[in-house]
Scaffold this motif. Structure first.
Motif, PDB file in Angstrom:
ATOM      1  N   ASP A  19      36.823  37.622  39.885  1.00 11.01           N
ATOM      2  CA  ASP A  19      37.519  38.395  38.863  1.00 11.01           C
ATOM      3  C   ASP A  19      37.239  39.875  39.070  1.00 11.01           C
ATOM      4  O   ASP A  19      36.104  40.324  38.903  1.00 11.01           O
ATOM      5  CB  ASP A  19      37.041  37.967  37.480  1.00 11.01           C
ATOM      6  CG  ASP A  19      37.884  38.583  36.377  1.00 11.01           C
ATOM      7  OD1 ASP A  19      37.799  38.080  35.254  1.00 11.01           O
ATOM      8  OD2 ASP A  19      38.612  39.546  36.628  1.00 11.01           O
ATOM      9  N   PRO A  20      38.232  40.661  39.457  1.00 12.11           N
ATOM     10  CA  PRO A  20      37.980  42.078  39.701  1.00 12.11           C
ATOM     11  C   PRO A  20      37.580  42.832  38.455  1.00 12.11           C
ATOM     12  O   PRO A  20      37.024  43.918  38.532  1.00 12.11           O
ATOM     13  CB  PRO A  20      39.329  42.581  40.239  1.00 12.11           C
ATOM     14  CG  PRO A  20      40.347  41.634  39.681  1.00 12.11           C
ATOM     15  CD  PRO A  20      39.659  40.308  39.640  1.00 12.11           C
ATOM     16  N   GLY A  21      37.815  42.277  37.277  1.00 12.97           N
ATOM     17  CA  GLY A  21      37.467  42.969  36.048  1.00 12.97           C
ATOM     18  C   GLY A  21      36.023  42.779  35.623  1.00 12.97           C
ATOM     19  O   GLY A  21      35.563  43.413  34.695  1.00 12.97           O
ATOM     20  N   GLN A  22      35.284  41.893  36.326  1.00 10.44           N
ATOM     21  CA  GLN A  22      33.901  41.627  35.972  1.00 10.44           C
ATOM     22  C   GLN A  22      33.005  41.879  37.168  1.00 10.44           C
ATOM     23  O   GLN A  22      33.251  41.362  38.256  1.00 10.44           O
ATOM     24  CB  GLN A  22      33.734  40.164  35.515  1.00 10.44           C
ATOM     25  CG  GLN A  22      34.425  39.856  34.210  1.00 10.44           C
ATOM     26  CD  GLN A  22      33.705  40.505  33.047  1.00 10.44           C
ATOM     27  OE1 GLN A  22      32.575  40.948  33.157  1.00 10.44           O
ATOM     28  NE2 GLN A  22      34.380  40.595  31.912  1.00 10.44           N
ATOM     29  N   ALA A  78      46.864  29.302  31.134  1.00  8.93           N
ATOM     30  CA  ALA A  78      46.175  28.084  31.538  1.00  8.93           C
ATOM     31  C   ALA A  78      46.305  27.852  33.035  1.00  8.93           C
ATOM     32  O   ALA A  78      45.368  27.378  33.685  1.00  8.93           O
ATOM     33  CB  ALA A  78      46.729  26.892  30.762  1.00  8.93           C
ATOM     34  N   ARG A  79      47.453  28.193  33.602  1.00 10.05           N
ATOM     35  CA  ARG A  79      47.658  28.001  35.038  1.00 10.05           C
ATOM     36  C   ARG A  79      46.775  28.937  35.861  1.00 10.05           C
ATOM     37  O   ARG A  79      46.273  28.563  36.923  1.00 10.05           O
ATOM     38  CB  ARG A  79      49.130  28.223  35.382  1.00 10.05           C
ATOM     39  CG  ARG A  79      49.494  27.830  36.804  1.00 10.05           C
ATOM     40  CD  ARG A  79      50.997  27.856  37.014  1.00 10.05           C
ATOM     41  NE  ARG A  79      51.525  29.214  37.082  1.00 10.05           N
ATOM     42  CZ  ARG A  79      52.811  29.501  37.278  1.00 10.05           C
ATOM     43  NH1 ARG A  79      53.689  28.490  37.399  1.00 10.05           N
ATOM     44  NH2 ARG A  79      53.226  30.749  37.331  1.00 10.05           N
ATOM     45  N   ASP A  80      46.548  30.145  35.357  1.00 13.23           N
ATOM     46  CA  ASP A  80      45.718  31.100  36.097  1.00 13.23           C
ATOM     47  C   ASP A  80      44.236  30.772  35.998  1.00 13.23           C
ATOM     48  O   ASP A  80      43.467  31.069  36.919  1.00 13.23           O
ATOM     49  CB  ASP A  80      45.951  32.517  35.558  1.00 13.23           C
ATOM     50  CG  ASP A  80      47.359  33.021  35.825  1.00 13.23           C
ATOM     51  OD1 ASP A  80      48.008  32.494  36.750  1.00 13.23           O
ATOM     52  OD2 ASP A  80      47.813  33.921  35.097  1.00 13.23           O
ATOM     53  N   GLY A  81      43.791  30.164  34.886  1.00 10.35           N
ATOM     54  CA  GLY A  81      42.386  29.859  34.712  1.00 10.35           C
ATOM     55  C   GLY A  81      41.540  31.121  34.716  1.00 10.35           C
ATOM     56  O   GLY A  81      41.896  32.136  34.116  1.00 10.35           O
ATOM     57  N   CYS A  82      40.407  31.059  35.411  1.00 11.39           N
ATOM     58  CA  CYS A  82      39.521  32.221  35.492  1.00 11.39           C
ATOM     59  C   CYS A  82      39.932  33.183  36.601  1.00 11.39           C
ATOM     60  O   CYS A  82      39.289  34.223  36.776  1.00 11.39           O
ATOM     61  CB  CYS A  82      38.084  31.772  35.719  1.00 11.39           C
ATOM     62  SG  CYS A  82      37.208  31.372  34.194  1.00 11.39           S
ATOM     63  N   GLY A  83      40.953  32.840  37.349  1.00  8.10           N
ATOM     64  CA  GLY A  83      41.404  33.733  38.407  1.00  8.10           C
ATOM     65  C   GLY A  83      42.139  34.934  37.842  1.00  8.10           C
ATOM     66  O   GLY A  83      42.434  35.008  36.646  1.00  8.10           O
ATOM     67  N   PRO A  84      42.455  35.892  38.688  1.00  6.78           N
ATOM     68  CA  PRO A  84      43.193  37.071  38.213  1.00  6.78           C
ATOM     69  C   PRO A  84      44.581  36.682  37.740  1.00  6.78           C
ATOM     70  O   PRO A  84      45.220  35.794  38.305  1.00  6.78           O
ATOM     71  CB  PRO A  84      43.255  37.967  39.462  1.00  6.78           C
ATOM     72  CG  PRO A  84      43.062  37.040  40.615  1.00  6.78           C
ATOM     73  CD  PRO A  84      42.158  35.952  40.139  1.00  6.78           C
TER      74      PRO A  84
END
Length: 546
Positions: free
Chosen positions: A463-466, A103-109
């Protein structure tokens, strides 16, 4: 001889004392829960493993119970404390910390600590696959992993299988027997504590079983009547060791069962007379209203304030029940003209589904559910995005049933919240659906439309994964969506076997370059969208038009 009589008399007195003691401290027999040891007993929690300090661990632990626990209250904060759980189950502690970090990271890496906690929790979960041993804490941890995991179908099946092996389905009837057949059922409550925890876990897994089956279009595990799956469930709330949050599972299960009942007639591929479907929908809608009234009265009776999380969620759960159950009334509606042909009763049902979807979408941006929503489990986040996409489609079919300006504003507000949720692919799908709806005049632009669109576009770049939309190239855009999410193919890749006459609908200048890149990737749109693609074949609709 005298010695024998003395012995017999002593034995008789001992037997009598035993019966009296049994009445005061009844022997309830062997617990139905079958525990065989903890497969992760030798594992280390994040603090012991040196991933984080105890201060940070405590902070994350408290954040979980304050914000995330109400969504899936499978633990009891009064008993499952930081010190207690660290001694009993490093598995649960690791899962709890990973959820708080997520939850703390959210949509970030994800941070390094998040990766370490997640990998450690997954390693412990893997140990349960081939080990014949399992404890109540093991199933609790797997339940939490299922709730906050992005690929939860198999985990849910595994957790349910362990729960069945441990006979957790027997906890509810066993507790009911104790409460009704013992003269003093509260004599030794500590002996009943595992039974209450086991019943709570079983309810959580039944709820997840329904939701996972619906989300993945799979059969419901161990399906049967509601009384067979959760016997004496409402009676659990009368137990001294239960909590008011246990009601959340019961509400969800009862409404999921109503949703299942609404689609029971559609299991036959030869449905011609839809009057039976209408009869079922009348019964289901009445049942949903009765369920809501019962639990609302219950919360008032036990002193839960109207602004409490459980009361707010009760309204949301009712809305989801209405929206999904009444989806059956949309059968055969391909366009606005088809919507006009609906009977008055069916039109009322589809309008109630639209209003429910609008209520759910607005609940995020308006503040009714804004607090702590970033801590929501995976199903919470995915459901609200899918609801917004469903709402857009319904607004196209019956635009006079909603305030389109308000709907458009609420969806923009939802888009602004999505960067705080770990739902990158789902956020992008909603953004594209909304953009196309506005290009086609279904929904108007708002004062925050540009800001909301930019907020979601930035997610793919962060997001490096997307891959970002600007770097699609030869990539099929459908790969951005998780399997099974493309249930509403509007504004998504063309349905297999269909070739549209026009490659792209009219687009705003801001989307033309994006559209050109999609064209180069071979992505096209169908001419129109038929809801029968995800319901039943067209043949069954003929009788309704008359």
């Amino acid at each position: 001889m005298s010695h024998s009589r003395h012995t017999d008399a002593g034995a008789a007195r001992g037997s009598k004392r035993k019966r009296l003691n049994d009445e005061e401290d009844p022997d309830w027999g062997t617990s139905p829960i079958v525990e065989k040891g903890d497969p992760s007993a030798n594992a280390q929690d994040p603090v012991t493993a040196g991933f984080c300090t105890e201060e940070e661990g405590r902070e994350l632990f408290q954040a979980f119970f304050k914000h995330a626990h109400p969504f899936i209250p499978v633990l009891n904060p009064r008993e499952d404390t930081w010190e207690n759980l660290r001694q009993r189950s490093p598995f649960i502690v690791t899962v709890i910390l990973s959820i708080a970090l997520r939850a703390r990271d959210g949509c970030g890496p994800p941070s390094e600590l998040t990766k370490k906690c997640r990998d450690s929790a997954e390693d412990m979960a893997k140990q349960t696959l081939f080990s014949p041993i399992a404890t109540l804490e093991t199933v609790q941890a797997l339940t939490l992993i299922t709730s906050w995991g992005e690929h939860a179908w198999r985990t849910c099946c595994h957790a349910m299988a362990l729960a069945v092996d441990m006979r957790l389905y027997r906890c509810l009837p066993y507790l009911y027997k104790i409460r009704t057949q013992s003269r003093k059922p509260d004599t030794h409550l500590e002996r009943q504590m595992p039974l209450v925890s086991g019943a709570r876990v079983w309810l959580a897994l039944v709820k997840q079983s329904y939701e996972m089956s619906f989300n993945h279009a799979q059969p419901i595990q161990f399906s049967g009547s509601l009384h067979e799956r959760i016997p004496y469930a409402r009676e659990l709330l009368q137990h001294p060791l239960s909590t008011v949050y246990d009601s959340r599972f019961l509400v969800s299960i009862e409404l999921c069962a109503a949703r299942e009942e609404a689609f029971r007639p559609w299991r036959s591929t030869s449905v011609q007379d839809l009057s039976s479907v209408d009869d079922v929908l009348r019964k289901v809608n009445k049942g949903i209203d009765n369920c809501y009234e019962y639990w609302l009265n219950y919360y008032h009776r036990v002193g839960v304030p109207s602004d409490h999380f459980l009361v707010k969620e009760l309204g949301s759960q009712k809305a989801y029940g209405i929206m999904f159950a009444n989806a059956a009334a949309w059968y055969g509606v391909h366009s606005k003209n088809d919507a006009v042909l609906l009977s008055a009763e069916r039109r009322q049902w589809v309008q109630s589904a639209l209003r429910a979807a609008a209520f759910l979408t607005s609940s995020i941006g308006s503040g009714r559910q804004e607090k702590d929503s970033e801590f929501g489990n995976h199903n919470f986040h995915v459901a609200i995005v899918a609801t917004a996409r469903y709402l857009i489609r319904m607004c196209e079919l019956i635009p006079d049933a909603a305030d389109l300006n308000q709907v458009s504003l609420d969806i923009d507000r939802l888009l602004l919240k999505l960067p705080f949720y770990p739902v990158v692919p789902f956020a992008e799908s909603l953004r594209r659906t909304l953009a196309k709806a506005r290009d086609q005049g279904v929904l108007p632009f708002t004062s925050i439309s540009e800001q909301a669109d930019a907020a979601v576009r930035s997610l793919s770049q962060r997001d490096p994964g997307q891959p970002s939309p600007a770097s699609v190239g030869s990539l099929d855009i459908s790969s951005l969506l998780p399997p099974g999410f493309n249930a509403f193919p509007w504004n998504d890749p063309a349905v297999a076997g269909r070739t549209p006459s026009s490659v792209l609908p009219s687009q705003s200048p801001a989307n033309q370059q994006y559209g050109a890149e999609l064209l180069s990737a071979g992505v096209t749109w169908p001419d129109d969208i038929s809801l029968s693609n995800w319901l039943l074949p067209d043949g069954a609709w003929q009788g309704e038009r008359h």
